[in-house]
Motif scaffolding. Sequence first.
Motif, PDB file in Angstrom:
ATOM      1  N   LYS A   1       6.252 -13.770  -4.504  1.00 24.74           N
ATOM      2  CA  LYS A   1       6.576 -12.337  -4.584  1.00 24.74           C
ATOM      3  C   LYS A   1       7.977 -12.134  -4.018  1.00 24.74           C
ATOM      4  CE  LYS A   1       3.227  -9.438  -3.517  1.00 24.74           C
ATOM      5  NZ  LYS A   1       2.141  -8.747  -2.777  1.00 24.74           N
ATOM      6  N   ARG A   2       8.893 -11.697  -4.866  1.00 27.26           N
ATOM      7  CA  ARG A   2      10.264 -11.507  -4.396  1.00 27.26           C
ATOM      8  C   ARG A   2      10.744 -10.107  -4.741  1.00 27.26           C
ATOM      9  NH1 ARG A   2      12.451  -9.592  -8.451  1.00 27.26           N
ATOM     10  NH2 ARG A   2      14.292 -10.321  -9.570  1.00 27.26           N
ATOM     11  N   TYR A   3      11.669  -9.616  -3.888  1.00 28.73           N
ATOM     12  CA  TYR A   3      12.399  -8.409  -4.270  1.00 28.73           C
ATOM     13  C   TYR A   3      13.882  -8.700  -4.218  1.00 28.73           C
ATOM     14  CZ  TYR A   3      13.645  -6.927   0.568  1.00 28.73           C
ATOM     15  OH  TYR A   3      14.158  -6.834   1.833  1.00 28.73           O
ATOM     16  N   GLN A   4      14.641  -7.919  -4.983  1.00 32.85           N
ATOM     17  CA  GLN A   4      16.075  -8.135  -5.117  1.00 32.85           C
ATOM     18  C   GLN A   4      16.738  -6.785  -5.339  1.00 32.85           C
ATOM     19  OE1 GLN A   4      16.583 -11.352  -7.855  1.00 32.85           O
ATOM     20  NE2 GLN A   4      18.816 -11.373  -7.718  1.00 32.85           N
ATOM     21  N   ILE A   5      17.772  -6.481  -4.561  1.00 31.58           N
ATOM     22  CA  ILE A   5      18.515  -5.221  -4.694  1.00 31.58           C
ATOM     23  C   ILE A   5      19.982  -5.580  -4.840  1.00 31.58           C
ATOM     24  CG2 ILE A   5      19.088  -3.010  -3.617  1.00 31.58           C
ATOM     25  CD1 ILE A   5      16.439  -3.174  -2.091  1.00 31.58           C
ATOM     26  N   GLN A   6      20.460  -5.584  -6.080  1.00 35.09           N
ATOM     27  CA  GLN A   6      21.834  -6.002  -6.376  1.00 35.09           C
ATOM     28  C   GLN A   6      22.356  -5.287  -7.622  1.00 35.09           C
ATOM     29  OE1 GLN A   6      20.971 -10.527  -6.074  1.00 35.09           O
ATOM     30  NE2 GLN A   6      23.078 -10.333  -5.322  1.00 35.09           N
TER      31      GLN A   6
ATOM     32  N   GLN B   1       8.652  -4.622   1.385  1.00 34.34           N
ATOM     33  CA  GLN B   1       8.202  -5.530   2.438  1.00 34.34           C
ATOM     34  C   GLN B   1       6.761  -5.246   2.848  1.00 34.34           C
ATOM     35  OE1 GLN B   1      11.250  -5.212   5.449  1.00 34.34           O
ATOM     36  NE2 GLN B   1      12.778  -6.278   4.202  1.00 34.34           N
ATOM     37  N   ARG B   2       6.356  -3.980   2.858  1.00 30.91           N
ATOM     38  CA  ARG B   2       4.966  -3.642   3.184  1.00 30.91           C
ATOM     39  C   ARG B   2       3.995  -4.220   2.168  1.00 30.91           C
ATOM     40  NH1 ARG B   2       5.085   2.710   5.220  1.00 30.91           N
ATOM     41  NH2 ARG B   2       6.144   2.316   7.218  1.00 30.91           N
ATOM     42  N   PHE B   3       4.449  -4.356   0.927  1.00 31.32           N
ATOM     43  CA  PHE B   3       3.599  -4.902  -0.123  1.00 31.32           C
ATOM     44  C   PHE B   3       3.706  -6.429  -0.206  1.00 31.32           C
ATOM     45  CE2 PHE B   3       3.075  -0.576  -1.235  1.00 31.32           C
ATOM     46  CZ  PHE B   3       2.068  -0.464  -2.185  1.00 31.32           C
ATOM     47  N   GLY B   4       4.432  -7.034   0.728  1.00 31.94           N
ATOM     48  CA  GLY B   4       4.466  -8.487   0.815  1.00 31.94           C
ATOM     49  C   GLY B   4       5.550  -9.177   0.020  1.00 31.94           C
ATOM     50  N   PHE B   5       6.558  -8.427  -0.454  1.00 37.26           N
ATOM     51  CA  PHE B   5       7.648  -9.043  -1.215  1.00 37.26           C
ATOM     52  C   PHE B   5       8.756  -9.502  -0.269  1.00 37.26           C
ATOM     53  CE2 PHE B   5       5.420  -6.332  -4.154  1.00 37.26           C
ATOM     54  CZ  PHE B   5       5.419  -7.045  -5.338  1.00 37.26           C
ATOM     55  N   ALA B   6       9.344 -10.674  -0.562  1.00 38.54           N
ATOM     56  CA  ALA B   6      10.412 -11.239   0.268  1.00 38.54           C
ATOM     57  C   ALA B   6      11.731 -11.196  -0.507  1.00 38.54           C
ATOM     58  CB  ALA B   6      10.076 -12.682   0.644  1.00 38.54           C
TER      59      ALA B   6
ATOM     60  N   ASP C   1      14.463  -4.553  -7.775  1.00 34.99           N
ATOM     61  CA  ASP C   1      13.361  -5.202  -8.489  1.00 34.99           C
ATOM     62  C   ASP C   1      12.333  -5.814  -7.543  1.00 34.99           C
ATOM     63  OD1 ASP C   1      14.808  -4.625 -10.731  1.00 34.99           O
ATOM     64  OD2 ASP C   1      14.748  -6.648 -11.571  1.00 34.99           O
ATOM     65  N   ALA C   2      11.076  -5.769  -7.975  1.00 34.82           N
ATOM     66  CA  ALA C   2       9.999  -6.491  -7.299  1.00 34.82           C
ATOM     67  C   ALA C   2       9.207  -7.225  -8.369  1.00 34.82           C
ATOM     68  CB  ALA C   2       9.096  -5.533  -6.532  1.00 34.82           C
ATOM     69  N   ASP C   3       9.030  -8.536  -8.201  1.00 33.66           N
ATOM     70  CA  ASP C   3       8.311  -9.356  -9.176  1.00 33.66           C
ATOM     71  C   ASP C   3       7.326 -10.288  -8.482  1.00 33.66           C
ATOM     72  OD1 ASP C   3       9.788  -9.460 -12.174  1.00 33.66           O
ATOM     73  OD2 ASP C   3      11.053  -8.722 -10.549  1.00 33.66           O
ATOM     74  N   VAL C   4       6.237 -10.563  -9.188  1.00 39.80           N
ATOM     75  CA  VAL C   4       5.272 -11.588  -8.767  1.00 39.80           C
ATOM     76  C   VAL C   4       5.208 -12.615  -9.884  1.00 39.80           C
ATOM     77  CG1 VAL C   4       2.946 -12.059  -7.937  1.00 39.80           C
ATOM     78  CG2 VAL C   4       3.889  -9.751  -7.719  1.00 39.80           C
ATOM     79  N   ILE C   5       5.384 -13.879  -9.529  1.00 37.71           N
ATOM     80  CA  ILE C   5       5.318 -14.913 -10.559  1.00 37.71           C
ATOM     81  C   ILE C   5       4.346 -15.996 -10.113  1.00 37.71           C
ATOM     82  CG2 ILE C   5       7.262 -16.326  -9.721  1.00 37.71           C
ATOM     83  CD1 ILE C   5       8.078 -16.391 -12.809  1.00 37.71           C
ATOM     84  N   GLY C   6       3.537 -16.468 -11.067  1.00 37.03           N
ATOM     85  CA  GLY C   6       2.554 -17.497 -10.763  1.00 37.03           C
ATOM     86  C   GLY C   6       1.132 -16.979 -10.720  1.00 37.03           C
ATOM     87  N   SER C   7       0.892 -15.782 -11.285  1.00 33.26           N
ATOM     88  CA  SER C   7      -0.463 -15.231 -11.318  1.00 33.26           C
ATOM     89  C   SER C   7      -0.643 -14.412 -12.594  1.00 33.26           C
ATOM     90  CB  SER C   7      -0.712 -14.334 -10.103  1.00 33.26           C
ATOM     91  OG  SER C   7      -1.938 -13.632 -10.247  1.00 33.26           O
ATOM     92  N   THR C   8      -1.784 -14.583 -13.243  1.00 41.66           N
ATOM     93  CA  THR C   8      -2.100 -13.796 -14.443  1.00 41.66           C
ATOM     94  C   THR C   8      -2.984 -12.595 -14.118  1.00 41.66           C
ATOM     95  OG1 THR C   8      -4.020 -15.189 -14.886  1.00 41.66           O
ATOM     96  CG2 THR C   8      -1.942 -15.833 -15.936  1.00 41.66           C
ATOM     97  N   SER C   9      -3.349 -12.428 -12.851  1.00 38.36           N
ATOM     98  CA  SER C   9      -4.291 -11.377 -12.468  1.00 38.36           C
ATOM     99  C   SER C   9      -3.719  -9.983 -12.719  1.00 38.36           C
ATOM    100  CB  SER C   9      -4.647 -11.513 -10.981  1.00 38.36           C
ATOM    101  OG  SER C   9      -5.404 -10.393 -10.551  1.00 38.36           O
TER     102      SER C   9
END
Length: 450
Positions: free
Chosen positions: A123-128, A34-39, A148-156
């Motif tokens: 940016k999403r995270y998932q714990i399952q 959450q501190r890194f901005g993942f929901a 898991d933490a993933d960012v989708i929609g950026s090539t940076s």
Amino acid sequence: MAQKPSLAKGTRDFSSEEVFKRNYIIQIIQKHFQRFGFAPIETPSFENSETLLGKYGEEGDRLIFKILNSGDFLAKADATLLQEKNSTKIASQITEKALRYDLTVPFARYVVMHQNELVFPFKRYQIQPVWRADRPQKGRFREFYQCDADVIGSTSLLQEVELLQLYDAVFTDLGLHGVTLKMNNRKILSGFAEIMQAQQQLIDFTVALDKLDKIGEEAVKQEMLDKGISAEAIAKIQPLFSFSGSNTDKLNTLKELLSTSTIGMQGVAEMEFLIETIQEIGLQTAQLQIEVTLARGLNYYTGTILEVAAPQVQMGSIGGGGRYDDLTGIFGLKNMSGVGISFGLDRIYLVLEELGLFPDSVQNSLEVLFMQDGQTPLVLVLKSIQQLRQKGVMAELYPDATKSDKQFKYAERKNVTWLVRKASAEQLEVKNLKTNEVETLDWNDFLSKF
């Protein structure tokens, strides 16, 4: 006589102490996500088989748990295939669902289905939990949690930098200092396949190479030969089996070896950017290391590949991930690059346990226990417990008026800190079970301890 119950192989029961410790790890991981901005999001425990199959390579597909159709699942099955006992051909007729193998492919499916509701980069995270029909062994289970933490929609590549920092932040907070963040790039592996003139056998090459630390050089080479990769081709990548030196040394060697491969040099440039950026900003306790044999045998990786190794403990990876340029493309949404990492909760637990890194307070399920002495009014005790709980203190009354020895042993087994032996409206007689100190305190003095 009733049959003694048993657990399914590769699964476990968790005691209260173990659940407290697991929750401690999850809470730290979740805090940093959450501190890194993942929901957070959640997806079902099972998916349509077509969602999962074909996304993890041949080996991954074999490890997917399939769910039999409900009802008489054999009624519509082809009789000829049943007679042939061909499980591969009959599977599609008797099973349409499967337990999820990981959280990444369901995430890609989620993005495609909800694309009009999301803000990209997402940016999403998932714990399952996830399930794999693997051979159980130390640190490897058939049912286990992924975080898991993933960012989708950026090539940076700044996303990869951030994920390296996220790994560092979590393991530093857990007290697990000195983890090794192993890094490679799928484009570098493609470059080596190009040099070998084995581009059509890239998957066979990477699957075999990924086993180097498990089965050794000769066994890896033999597996490549068995897959039809020639001895001459293997000889061209011999430096891979004895790669050494600093990250800078390794980058220079890679530039020489891959100088004739465009895709290979792209991978080197990406890796060089990450190494230099991390060197500039620094990591707290983790070490970043180029590992050119790291392949992570999942087909959807296209760029950076990451894997985390714990210090001082003989254990498989405790985390891993990488860049996937078009994972959502398999579900019809093109040009949606993503990158993500995963924390292996179960293995992290084993490492912290082996190294004694769990704080003592993690195991405390009860802070204050009131004994029944047969004299203290129960209403007074219950009101006191209510007051403590409102302050956030874990407090309890022993339910039965029984021998004090039995109540004391209960307090010890529950790892209680404060045992209230007697109480009145003005004072309490308490024993600190950590120090064995006995005190008579008024209520305000006792409450001030919390």
